[in-house]
Design an enzyme around this catalytic site. Structure first.
Site, PDB file in Angstrom:
ATOM      1  N   SER A 255     -22.338 -57.033  13.759  1.00  0.00           N
ATOM      2  CA  SER A 255     -23.501 -56.899  14.630  1.00  0.00           C
ATOM      3  C   SER A 255     -23.646 -55.455  15.074  1.00  0.00           C
ATOM      4  CB  SER A 255     -23.325 -57.768  15.871  1.00  0.00           C
ATOM      5  OG  SER A 255     -22.266 -57.236  16.640  1.00  0.00           O
ATOM      6  N   LYS A 256     -24.895 -55.093  15.342  1.00  0.00           N
ATOM      7  CA  LYS A 256     -25.119 -53.682  15.658  1.00  0.00           C
ATOM      8  C   LYS A 256     -24.592 -53.314  17.034  1.00  0.00           C
ATOM      9  CE  LYS A 256     -29.965 -54.378  16.745  1.00  0.00           C
ATOM     10  NZ  LYS A 256     -31.185 -54.579  16.045  1.00  0.00           N
ATOM     11  N   ARG A 257     -24.208 -54.308  17.809  1.00  0.00           N
ATOM     12  CA  ARG A 257     -23.612 -54.011  19.103  1.00  0.00           C
ATOM     13  C   ARG A 257     -22.197 -53.432  18.910  1.00  0.00           C
ATOM     14  NH1 ARG A 257     -21.283 -56.588  23.245  1.00  0.00           N
ATOM     15  NH2 ARG A 257     -20.934 -58.500  22.087  1.00  0.00           N
ATOM     16  N   LYS A 258     -21.551 -53.844  17.824  1.00  0.00           N
ATOM     17  CA  LYS A 258     -20.167 -53.413  17.615  1.00  0.00           C
ATOM     18  C   LYS A 258     -20.023 -52.372  16.514  1.00  0.00           C
ATOM     19  CE  LYS A 258     -18.090 -57.344  19.690  1.00  0.00           C
ATOM     20  NZ  LYS A 258     -17.987 -58.737  19.451  1.00  0.00           N
ATOM     21  N   ASN A 259     -20.965 -52.332  15.608  1.00  0.00           N
ATOM     22  CA  ASN A 259     -20.899 -51.421  14.468  1.00  0.00           C
ATOM     23  C   ASN A 259     -22.311 -51.015  14.104  1.00  0.00           C
ATOM     24  OD1 ASN A 259     -18.261 -51.061  13.205  1.00  0.00           O
ATOM     25  ND2 ASN A 259     -18.263 -53.270  12.942  1.00  0.00           N
TER      26      ASN A 259
END
Ligand code: GLU
Length: 503
Positions: A255-259
């Protein structure tokens, strides 16, 4: 044209920045097709009218072209099975929905939003299975005619047997049994006359003579609906392979929250396409000779679908950087020069920067002093300096988080859009333009003096900007998962209610 019957496709939806997961799925489709001498098709699935954007389609095509995973047929290159954009095929889907109605496998559903909401609520309270209760499947011809005569809006739903089960086969996972009771009467055609994914996908895979579907495992729950549709039409279903999802280091779905998840982020960072492709080729797959560094051609030559492993592959950026280093270090000096030129050391890119340099340079060398921010993979930020005078670090973190969410919504990431984002988030957060630009300037460039900020950010690009800001947020002490969710909800509410001040 090849004689091989093998035809595969990727079918991205243009609803966001081009995702590395799309390149991953494209790679396995490409290898599968090429190893069999078959064809690789690109189809744009833009049936979701509210979320699909032509800008995203362009970005997806650009990003995939950059990876070198060239498709043989698609909206840009044509082919004999076109059009390859679903929004240009709506008549085909409507015709096919009618075929299913005529055969008694689908029906018009006149239920209102309100009834469907109430039904869902009741089912939720009862704690049972959520899904349509089949009310309109029981309408008789007179009732249907009466509804039609009143011009009541309708969707078309597929029928599903009430009891029993369906056995489907995945080439890697084997037989999977689905109880009919768990399969919803899926809407096939929406009330706006547009198809849902399920109808468009099955109809197109059939008409485009796709033989094998290789897609992410998140689509596995859709499989029984698709298999039923094939049966209803009387068509031979495609063979299917559901590839394991890419994951964050903690095992959750990438997910773009983590990567960072955009292909363009990695391109702009200076990852070269063959390294990204090689890295994705190590996800879920191992070379027979154990090698970790290889070319696309080599992967095609040795490709065997049975070597795909189903464990959740971790998208590890350090590993990607290592693979990139291996490729770069193996390039002869001349080729490396070409890569640098193709990346950012070219007239097109420098021409974007020069207007920002007006009246600044005293020597040519000054260029580096101002413009390193456009080339560095990593910038150093003194998190203490990010907080504007008189503000708290936590408040700064909150502002930056809102700002990242605002940037995520920008489809066109140009100077004016960036400026507008500053205005909106600044107004909503109660910060002046001076305060907002101070914090973002520091977070994105690590410096207090830089070329004009809005233009610079537009050139640095959305993904890189957001990632740099997120790194700063991490330094300032990010919010925990629960708090972040609440914070997000309250931001979404505030943002939705926002109106531009009239002064
Ligand atoms: N449009 C779907 C997507 O965005 C395609 C899924 C499939 O390959 O069936 O991934």
């Amino acid at each position: 044209m090849s004689d091989s019957p093998v035809r595969v496709r990727i079918a991205p939806s243009p609803t966001g920045s081009p995702h590395v997961g799309t390149a991953y799925i494209a790679l396995y489709n490409y290898c599968f097709a090429k190893a069999a001498g078959g064809r690789f098709v690109l189809r744009i699935e833009d049936t979701d009218q509210s979320r699909s954007k032509p800008e995203y389609e362009t970005m997806i095509l650009d990003a995939l072209r950059w990876t070198g995973l060239q498709w043989d047929e698609g909206p840009d290159v044509g082919g004999e099975f076109g059009p390859y954009r679903q929004s240009e095929r709506t008549d085909i889907y409507r015709r096919h929905a009618q075929i299913l109605i005529d055969k008694g496998h689908a029906y018009k559903c006149f239920c209102t939003e309100q009834r469907l909401n109430e039904l869902r609520e009741q089912q939720r309270e009862a704690g049972g299975h959520l899904g349509y209760d089949g009310l309109c499947a029981k309408l008789n011809a007179t009732e249907i005619q009466a509804n039609e005569a009143e011009n009541r809006p309708f969707t078309v739903r597929m029928k599903v047997p009430e009891s029993g089960s369906l056995v489907v086969n995945d080439l890697l996972r084997g037989e999977i049994t689905f109880d009919y009771a768990t399969i919803d009467h899926q809407v096939l055609l929406k009330s706006d006359g547009f198809p849902t994914y399920h109808l468009a996908n099955v109809v197109d895979d059939h008409l485009m003579e796709i033989t094998h579907v290789l897609r992410g495992e998140e689509w596995l729950p859709s499989l029984p609906k698709h298999v039923l549709l094939y049966q209803y039409f009387g068509w031979q279903p495609t063979q299917v392979i559901h590839l394991p999802l890419l994951r964050n280091a903690d095992g959750s779905k990438l997910s773009k929250r983590k990567n960072p998840t955009s292909i363009l982020y990695y391109r702009d960072l200076g990852i070269i396409p063959e390294a990204l492709v090689n890295f994705l080729g190590n996800m879920a797959y191992s070379q027979p000779d154990g090698s970790e560094i290889f070319s696309l051609d080599k992967m095609v030559d040795a490709f065997d679908i049975q070597r795909i492993s189903l464990g959740g592959p971790i998208f590890d950026i350090d590993k990607l950087t290592w693979v990139n280093g291996q490729h770069l270090q193996n390039l002869p000096a001349e080729a490396l020069v070409q890569r640098l030129v193709a990346w950012r050391y070219n007239a097109d890119f420098l021409n974007q920067l020069m207007p920002l340099m007006t009246k600044r340079l005293t020597t040519l060398g000054d260029f580096n002093k101002y413009c390193d921010i456009f080339f560095l993979s990593e910038i150093t930020v003194d998190s203490g300096a990010v907080t504007p005078k008189g503000k708290e670090a936590e408040d700064t973190r909150d502002f930056l988080q809102k700002f990242v969410w605002e940037l995520e919504t920008l489809v066109q990431f140009d100077r004016d859009a960036v400026e507008q984002a500053f205005r909106v988030v600044g107004n909503l957060h109660g910060w002046s333009m001076r305060e907002t630009t101070h914090a973002v300037r520091l977070a994105v460039t690590g410096k207090t003096v830089v070329p004009p900020l809005f233009d610079s950010m537009a050139i640095i690009g959305s993904d890189l900007c957001r990632n740099r800001i997120l790194s700063t947020i991490n330094q300032l002490g990010p919010l925990g998962k629960k708090k972040l969710k609440k914070f997000r909800e309250s931001w979404d509410r505030a943002r939705a209610a926002y109106t531009e001040p009239t002064t």
